[in-house]
Design a protein around this motif. Structure first.
Motif, PDB file in Angstrom:
ATOM      1  N   PRO A  39       0.791  -1.178  -0.047  1.00  0.00           N
ATOM      2  CA  PRO A  39       0.025  -0.140   0.010  1.00  0.00           C
ATOM      3  C   PRO A  39       0.912   1.222   0.026  1.00  0.00           C
ATOM      4  O   PRO A  39       2.040   1.090   0.199  1.00  0.00           O
ATOM      5  N   SER A  40       0.206   2.393  -0.281  1.00  0.00           N
ATOM      6  CA  SER A  40       0.696   3.872  -0.301  1.00  0.00           C
ATOM      7  C   SER A  40       1.414   4.060   1.062  1.00  0.00           C
ATOM      8  O   SER A  40       0.608   3.759   2.093  1.00  0.00           O
ATOM      9  N   GLY A  41       2.335   4.385   1.254  1.00  0.00           N
ATOM     10  CA  GLY A  41       3.013   4.868   2.627  1.00  0.00           C
ATOM     11  C   GLY A  41       3.809   3.723   3.383  1.00  0.00           C
ATOM     12  O   GLY A  41       4.068   3.845   4.599  1.00  0.00           O
ATOM     13  N   SER A  42       3.700   2.552   2.664  1.00  0.00           N
ATOM     14  CA  SER A  42       4.415   1.398   3.335  1.00  0.00           C
ATOM     15  C   SER A  42       5.923   1.185   3.444  1.00  0.00           C
ATOM     16  O   SER A  42       6.554   0.518   4.122  1.00  0.00           O
ATOM     17  N   GLY A  43       6.628   2.261   2.737  1.00  0.00           N
ATOM     18  CA  GLY A  43       8.137   2.297   2.695  1.00  0.00           C
ATOM     19  C   GLY A  43       8.853   1.829   1.561  1.00  0.00           C
ATOM     20  O   GLY A  43       9.940   1.730   1.448  1.00  0.00           O
ATOM     21  N   LYS A  44       8.356   1.582   0.330  1.00  0.00           N
ATOM     22  CA  LYS A  44       8.752   0.897  -0.692  1.00  0.00           C
ATOM     23  C   LYS A  44       9.612   2.054  -1.440  1.00  0.00           C
ATOM     24  O   LYS A  44      10.968   1.616  -1.619  1.00  0.00           O
ATOM     25  N   SER A  45       9.269   3.040  -1.708  1.00  0.00           N
ATOM     26  CA  SER A  45      10.409   3.981  -1.958  1.00  0.00           C
ATOM     27  C   SER A  45      11.499   4.334  -1.136  1.00  0.00           C
ATOM     28  O   SER A  45      12.563   4.413  -1.523  1.00  0.00           O
ATOM     29  N   THR A  46      11.109   4.541   0.143  1.00  0.00           N
ATOM     30  CA  THR A  46      12.216   4.649   0.974  1.00  0.00           C
ATOM     31  C   THR A  46      13.121   3.696   1.000  1.00  0.00           C
ATOM     32  O   THR A  46      14.402   3.922   1.238  1.00  0.00           O
ATOM     33  N   LEU A  47      12.632   2.274   0.863  1.00  0.00           N
ATOM     34  CA  LEU A  47      13.712   1.210   0.973  1.00  0.00           C
ATOM     35  C   LEU A  47      14.503   1.429  -0.101  1.00  0.00           C
ATOM     36  O   LEU A  47      15.905   1.209   0.059  1.00  0.00           O
TER      37      LEU A  47
HETATM   38  N1  LIG Z   1      11.608  12.919   3.553  1.00  0.00           N
HETATM   39  C1  LIG Z   1      10.713  12.209   4.217  1.00  0.00           C
HETATM   40  N2  LIG Z   1      10.347  12.917   5.627  1.00  0.00           N
HETATM   41  C2  LIG Z   1       9.368  12.601   6.143  1.00  0.00           C
HETATM   42  N3  LIG Z   1       8.649  11.474   6.013  1.00  0.00           N
HETATM   43  C3  LIG Z   1       8.756  10.882   4.949  1.00  0.00           C
HETATM   44  C4  LIG Z   1       9.827  11.472   3.829  1.00  0.00           C
HETATM   45  N4  LIG Z   1       9.719  10.505   2.760  1.00  0.00           N
HETATM   46  C5  LIG Z   1       8.765   9.580   3.127  1.00  0.00           C
HETATM   47  N5  LIG Z   1       8.187   9.790   4.249  1.00  0.00           N
HETATM   48  C6  LIG Z   1       7.105   9.083   4.996  1.00  0.00           C
HETATM   49  O1  LIG Z   1       7.499   7.616   4.775  1.00  0.00           O
HETATM   50  C7  LIG Z   1       6.499   6.769   4.546  1.00  0.00           C
HETATM   51  C8  LIG Z   1       6.683   6.168   3.644  1.00  0.00           C
HETATM   52  O2  LIG Z   1       6.951   6.604   2.294  1.00  0.00           O
HETATM   53  P1  LIG Z   1       7.375   5.943   1.004  1.00  0.00           P
HETATM   54  O3  LIG Z   1       7.376   7.111  -0.027  1.00  0.00           O
HETATM   55  O4  LIG Z   1       8.539   5.020   1.074  1.00  0.00           O
HETATM   56  O5  LIG Z   1       6.129   5.069   0.849  1.00  0.00           O
HETATM   57  P2  LIG Z   1       5.804   4.273  -0.516  1.00  0.00           P
HETATM   58  O6  LIG Z   1       5.332   2.732  -0.075  1.00  0.00           O
HETATM   59  O7  LIG Z   1       6.684   4.307  -1.916  1.00  0.00           O
HETATM   60  O8  LIG Z   1       4.258   4.864  -1.072  1.00  0.00           O
HETATM   61  P3  LIG Z   1       3.518   4.984  -2.431  1.00  0.00           P
HETATM   62  O9  LIG Z   1       3.100   3.924  -3.121  1.00  0.00           O
HETATM   63  O10 LIG Z   1       2.644   6.018  -2.333  1.00  0.00           O
HETATM   64  O11 LIG Z   1       4.742   5.497  -3.255  1.00  0.00           O
HETATM   65  C9  LIG Z   1       5.270   7.688   4.456  1.00  0.00           C
HETATM   66  O12 LIG Z   1       4.480   7.669   5.492  1.00  0.00           O
HETATM   67  C10 LIG Z   1       5.925   8.921   4.079  1.00  0.00           C
HETATM   68  O13 LIG Z   1       5.081  10.230   4.474  1.00  0.00           O
END
Ligand SMILES: Nc1ncnc2c1ncn2[C@@H]1O[C@H](COP(=O)(O)OP(=O)(O)OP(=O)(O)O)[C@@H](O)[C@H]1O
Ligand SMILES: [Mg+2]
Length: 247
Positions: A39-47
């Motif tokens: 799901p959105s926000g699960s941390g995929k991009s952060t990973l």
């Molecule tokens: N630079 C940042 N500062 C603070 N919080 C952040 C930052 N980058 C990401 N987050 C938070 O980390 C969490 C995970 O974000 P991430 O972008 O990794 O999710 P995602 O799984 O890639 O979502 P999506 O499918 O919407 O792209 C979210 O709650 C987001 O708000």
């Protein structure tokens, strides 16, 4: 037994008080293509961003080709080995397609302009854009721009590709041409981690699927297990929601 390219051990990432990755373990073998869903926000991009140090993890380990990445690592070099393509293509607007592709090989790999151009033309051909070498980004469609971005990434001869939702910004009719390129790369044995919302594509192209939720890996397995026999309630709910969206 193929070689391990990437190993994650208890990877953690927090932005201030917000814990985004809560201990991610994953091993990626050479030639594997792994799709990350969740799901959105699960941390995929952060990973993905923690892998090539666009973000600095707050805990755990990233081990790339046997070397642990730490503050002393050469991040620019690391990023040439781990190529990343983003949702927004980030092409240099004032350079042609060819110019975009030769830039890093000349300045980072230090190859001659002649060699860089010859390689770039082959790469543009590989992504189906031989005719567009002299076009500027504004003269290209979204799908064409994304294919230039992929060629630019490949020009650094990466050993691991990180693809973050590279079709999400495209009009639906342009998604296929970009996925075709990714499919070819997977077939040719490129090791890759791709975050995608395209479940059908993930199922077709990935050797393994990683399902993330709430900053952890909830399930990992071959596509038929993940999509046909999900074990966890969280994954069943996610798949149901995604299928409802697309039908
Ligand atoms: N630079 C940042 N500062 C603070 N919080 C952040 C930052 N980058 C990401 N987050 C938070 O980390 C969490 C995970 O974000 P991430 O972008 O990794 O999710 P995602 O799984 O890639 O979502 P999506 O499918 O919407 O792209 C979210 O709650 C987001 O708000
Ligand atoms: Mg994301």
């Amino acid at each position: 037994m193929s070689k391990t390219v990437l190993q994650l051990e208890g990877l953690e990432m927090a932005f201030g008080q917000i814990q985004v990755l809560r201990g991610v373990d994953l091993t990626v073998k050479e030639g594997e293509s792994i799709a990350i869903i969740g799901p959105s926000g699960s941390g995929k991009s952060t990973l993905l961003r923690c892998l090539n140090r666009l973000e600095t993890p707050t805990g755990g380990a990233v081990i790339f080709e046997g070397n642990r990445i730490d503050a002393r690592s050469d991040f620019n070099r690391l990023r040439t080995h781990m190529g990343m393509v983003f949702q927004q293509f980030n092409l240099f607007p004032h350079m042609t397609a060819l110019g975009n592709v030769i830039e890093a090989p000349i300045h980072v790999r230090k190859v001659s302009r002649e060699v860089a151009e010859a390689e770039a033309r082959l790469l543009l051909e590989k992504v189906g854009l031989r005719e567009k070498a002299d076009a500027y980004p504004r003269q290209l469609s979204g799908g064409q721009k994304q294919r230039v971005a992929i060629a630019r990434c490949l020009a650094m001869q990466p050993r691991l590709l990180l693809l973050d939702e590279i079709t999400s910004a495209l009009d639906p009719e342009l998604v296929g041409e970009v996925l075709d390129v990714v499919r070819d790369l997977a077939r040719q044995g490129m090791t890759m981690l791709l975050v995608t919302h395209e479940m059908r594509f993930a199922r077709e192209v990935a050797d393994r699927i990683v399902f993330m939720d709430g900053g952890v890996v909830v399930e990992v397995g071959p596509p038929e297990e993940i999509f046909v026999r999900p074990k966890s309630e969280r994954l069943r709910k996610f798949l149901k929601a995604v299928l409802e969206q697309t039908n």
